[in-house]
Scaffold this active site. Sequence first.
Site, PDB file in Angstrom:
ATOM      1  N   HIS A  59      -6.960  -5.885   2.442  1.00 63.92           N
ATOM      2  CA  HIS A  59      -5.765  -5.348   3.096  1.00 63.92           C
ATOM      3  C   HIS A  59      -5.199  -6.429   4.023  1.00 63.92           C
ATOM      4  CE1 HIS A  59      -6.806  -0.931   2.438  1.00 63.92           C
ATOM      5  NE2 HIS A  59      -7.983  -1.489   2.256  1.00 63.92           N
ATOM      6  N   ASP A  68       0.840  -1.199   0.000  1.00 62.50           N
ATOM      7  CA  ASP A  68       0.000   0.000   0.000  1.00 62.50           C
ATOM      8  C   ASP A  68       0.881   1.258   0.000  1.00 62.50           C
ATOM      9  OD1 ASP A  68      -3.229   0.457   1.053  1.00 62.50           O
ATOM     10  OD2 ASP A  68      -1.861   2.166   1.086  1.00 62.50           O
ATOM     11  N   ASN A 121     -12.891  -3.331   2.876  1.00 59.04           N
ATOM     12  CA  ASN A 121     -13.824  -2.217   2.977  1.00 59.04           C
ATOM     13  C   ASN A 121     -14.752  -2.273   1.778  1.00 59.04           C
ATOM     14  OD1 ASN A 121     -12.480  -1.241   5.285  1.00 59.04           O
ATOM     15  ND2 ASN A 121     -10.990  -0.149   4.027  1.00 59.04           N
ATOM     16  N   HIS A 157     -10.495  -5.409  -3.071  1.00 60.00           N
ATOM     17  CA  HIS A 157      -9.156  -5.624  -2.513  1.00 60.00           C
ATOM     18  C   HIS A 157      -9.262  -5.999  -1.049  1.00 60.00           C
ATOM     19  CE1 HIS A 157     -10.168  -1.334  -2.246  1.00 60.00           C
ATOM     20  NE2 HIS A 157      -9.498  -1.311  -1.099  1.00 60.00           N
ATOM     21  N   GLY A 191     -16.102   2.462   3.884  1.00 57.88           N
ATOM     22  CA  GLY A 191     -14.863   3.221   3.723  1.00 57.88           C
ATOM     23  C   GLY A 191     -14.050   2.828   2.505  1.00 57.88           C
ATOM     24  N   GLN A 192     -14.706   2.215   1.505  1.00 58.36           N
ATOM     25  CA  GLN A 192     -13.980   1.817   0.286  1.00 58.36           C
ATOM     26  C   GLN A 192     -13.697   3.048  -0.560  1.00 58.36           C
ATOM     27  OE1 GLN A 192     -16.076  -1.073  -2.119  1.00 58.36           O
ATOM     28  NE2 GLN A 192     -14.356  -1.319  -3.542  1.00 58.36           N
TER      29      GLN A 192
HETATM   30  P1  5GP Z   1      -9.765   1.283   0.575  1.00 62.52           P
HETATM   31  O1  5GP Z   1      -9.840   2.590   1.322  1.00 62.52           O
HETATM   32  O2  5GP Z   1     -10.521   1.365  -0.732  1.00 62.52           O
HETATM   33  O3  5GP Z   1     -10.124   0.064   1.367  1.00 62.52           O
HETATM   34  O4  5GP Z   1      -8.237   1.068   0.250  1.00 62.52           O
HETATM   35  C1  5GP Z   1      -7.590   1.622  -0.843  1.00 62.52           C
HETATM   36  C2  5GP Z   1      -6.116   1.580  -0.540  1.00 62.52           C
HETATM   37  O5  5GP Z   1      -5.414   1.736  -1.735  1.00 62.52           O
HETATM   38  C3  5GP Z   1      -5.644   2.685   0.411  1.00 62.52           C
HETATM   39  O6  5GP Z   1      -5.054   2.087   1.566  1.00 62.52           O
HETATM   40  C4  5GP Z   1      -4.646   3.474  -0.417  1.00 62.52           C
HETATM   41  O7  5GP Z   1      -3.539   3.903   0.336  1.00 62.52           O
HETATM   42  C5  5GP Z   1      -4.249   2.479  -1.492  1.00 62.52           C
HETATM   43  N1  5GP Z   1      -3.890   3.061  -2.772  1.00 62.52           N
HETATM   44  C6  5GP Z   1      -4.613   3.967  -3.492  1.00 62.52           C
HETATM   45  N2  5GP Z   1      -4.007   4.243  -4.646  1.00 62.52           N
HETATM   46  C7  5GP Z   1      -2.862   3.489  -4.672  1.00 62.52           C
HETATM   47  C8  5GP Z   1      -1.804   3.332  -5.623  1.00 62.52           C
HETATM   48  O8  5GP Z   1      -1.786   3.953  -6.697  1.00 62.52           O
HETATM   49  N3  5GP Z   1      -0.802   2.478  -5.292  1.00 62.52           N
HETATM   50  C9  5GP Z   1      -0.795   1.777  -4.110  1.00 62.52           C
HETATM   51  N4  5GP Z   1       0.237   0.950  -3.895  1.00 62.52           N
HETATM   52  N5  5GP Z   1      -1.773   1.885  -3.205  1.00 62.52           N
HETATM   53  C10 5GP Z   1      -2.797   2.733  -3.473  1.00 62.52           C
END
Ligand code: 5GP
Length: 112
Positions: free
Chosen positions: A100, A29, A85, A98, A91-92
Site C-alpha cells: 500500500h 484502492d 500486511n 501487495h 491483517g492481510q
Molecule cells: P490488505 O488488507 O490485504 O492489506 O489490502 C487489500 C486491499 O485491497 C484493501 O485495502 C482493499 O480495499 C483492496 N481491494 C480489495 N479488493 C479490491 C478490488 O477489487 N479493487 C481494488 N482497487 N482494491 C481492492
Amino acid sequence: MDCIFCKIAKGEIPCKKAYEDDRVLAFYDLDPQAPAHILLIPKEHIVSAWEITPENSAVVGHIFEVAAKLARELHLEGGFRLVNNCGEDGGQTVQHLHVHLLGGRSMQWPPG
Ligand code: 5GP
Ligand code: ZN
C-alpha cells in the site's frame, strides 16, 4: 486460480491504473484510507511476504522503485507510508502480495 489481484493484473477485473509495466501494476484502492492510496502488486502471483525468496525478491525492489516514482508524481514531498500486511495477524485480506502507498495526510504510529 481464483485470485482477485491476478484477475486485475490480467485486465479481467477493471481498476483505476496508476502505473503498469511487464512486472508490476499499481492501481487505486477501492476503499481508500488516505487521500492517496495506491496498491502495488507483482503481476506474478506471490501469496505474501512470507513467500519471498532469493528467486522472486527482485520484484520487491522494483515495487519500491515504482512507489517512489508515484510518490514524486503525486507530490508527496511531506512524506508517505508503504505498508505490507502479511498473514492473518498482519491483517492481510487479499492473498496476493501487495504494498500500500498511502499519502496526503499525517500518519500515526504505531498502527492499530
Ligand atoms: P490488505 O488488507 O490485504 O492489506 O489490502 C487489500 C486491499 O485491497 C484493501 O485495502 C482493499 O480495499 C483492496 N481491494 C480489495 N479488493 C479490491 C478490488 O477489487 N479493487 C481494488 N482497487 N482494491 C481492492
Ligand atoms: Zn494472484
